[in-house]
Motif scaffolding. Sequence first.
Motif, PDB file in Angstrom:
ATOM      1  N   PRO A 155      -7.460  -1.996   6.065  1.00 43.75           N
ATOM      2  CA  PRO A 155      -6.552  -1.296   5.045  1.00 43.75           C
ATOM      3  C   PRO A 155      -7.151  -0.785   3.921  1.00 43.75           C
ATOM      4  N   SER A 156      -8.021  -1.373   3.249  1.00 36.60           N
ATOM      5  CA  SER A 156      -8.743  -1.199   1.985  1.00 36.60           C
ATOM      6  C   SER A 156      -9.680   0.281   2.172  1.00 36.60           C
ATOM      7  N   ARG A 181      -7.549   3.332   2.990  1.00 38.83           N
ATOM      8  CA  ARG A 181      -6.665   3.905   1.798  1.00 38.83           C
ATOM      9  C   ARG A 181      -7.898   4.798   1.013  1.00 38.83           C
ATOM     10  N   GLU A 216      -6.953   8.635   0.500  1.00 38.48           N
ATOM     11  CA  GLU A 216      -7.149   9.461  -0.841  1.00 38.48           C
ATOM     12  C   GLU A 216      -8.302  10.669  -0.906  1.00 38.48           C
ATOM     13  N   ALA A 238      -6.036   5.229   7.830  1.00 40.23           N
ATOM     14  CA  ALA A 238      -5.817   6.070   6.800  1.00 40.23           C
ATOM     15  C   ALA A 238      -4.817   7.049   7.131  1.00 40.23           C
ATOM     16  N   VAL A 244      -1.416   5.760   5.839  1.00 38.77           N
ATOM     17  CA  VAL A 244      -1.514   5.882   4.183  1.00 38.77           C
ATOM     18  C   VAL A 244      -0.859   7.216   3.981  1.00 38.77           C
ATOM     19  N   ARG A 275       2.723   8.894   2.338  1.00 36.89           N
ATOM     20  CA  ARG A 275       2.785   9.920   1.249  1.00 36.89           C
ATOM     21  C   ARG A 275       3.222  11.119   1.630  1.00 36.89           C
TER      22      ARG A 275
END
Length: 255
Positions: A76-77, A80, A84, A162, A165, A169
């Motif tokens: 998950p980290s 992310r 971005e 990814a 995420v 958004r």
Amino acid sequence: MLKTLIDLLIPSRCAACGARGTPCCARCVETWGAPREVVRGPTAGLVRVFTLARYRGVGRRLLIAYKERGRRDLAPSLGRVLAEALAELPLPGLARAVASGERSAGAAAVPGERSVPGRPAARPVAGGQPSPKPICLVPAPSRPSAARVRGGPHIERLANAAASVLAARGIEAVVAPALELAGSARDAVGLGREQRMANLAGRLRFRAAGRPPPGTSIVILDDVITTGATAAACTRALAAEGFTVSAVLTLLAAG
């Protein structure tokens, strides 16, 4: 409930520095910078390649922990930071501000973008501007034996994280596992550029079952770019099926 209990009994530790609390602490996550373009011989003039950090220090420790030491909780980290970065890439019609979740209907296409046969034109929106193209993430494949050891295709896992995420958004993204690597391929560690290219020749293939959907901006995801041989081979394999790759994005750059 079970996860909460486990976290209380055995708190997570940062895979890079050992700090208690999360798989990647706030300090270590700062190692990932804005995407910067790198050029390697095989990719020059073929596809643009972007990376987030050098293959050293914190970034290297995080990747090795995720890839080789069973720290799948890092997905998950890492997903992310890839999401971005994807929002900042010069992709056709993509809004740049992922943090706000806004999408720019008037975003300009990348100069010199090539069309793909059979791909429909972007849909018009109010004001006559094309709507943003969805992003299609194509994971660079691993050898089947390596994927088994890692609990499945590790780059595909990051691509799915990814995409989740981005979707949260307001940016449409899909994952297309369109490439596969034959079991006869060697481990690329320690191989030079020519050896890597020879190792991939005839062994990196297109998977019809993972075909990218039409009307998307295709981005190849990988963990590390070293010589550029894998990025080039993936790009050519997709091009042979009529797909244009908009960019390659990796977590780290070696060399």
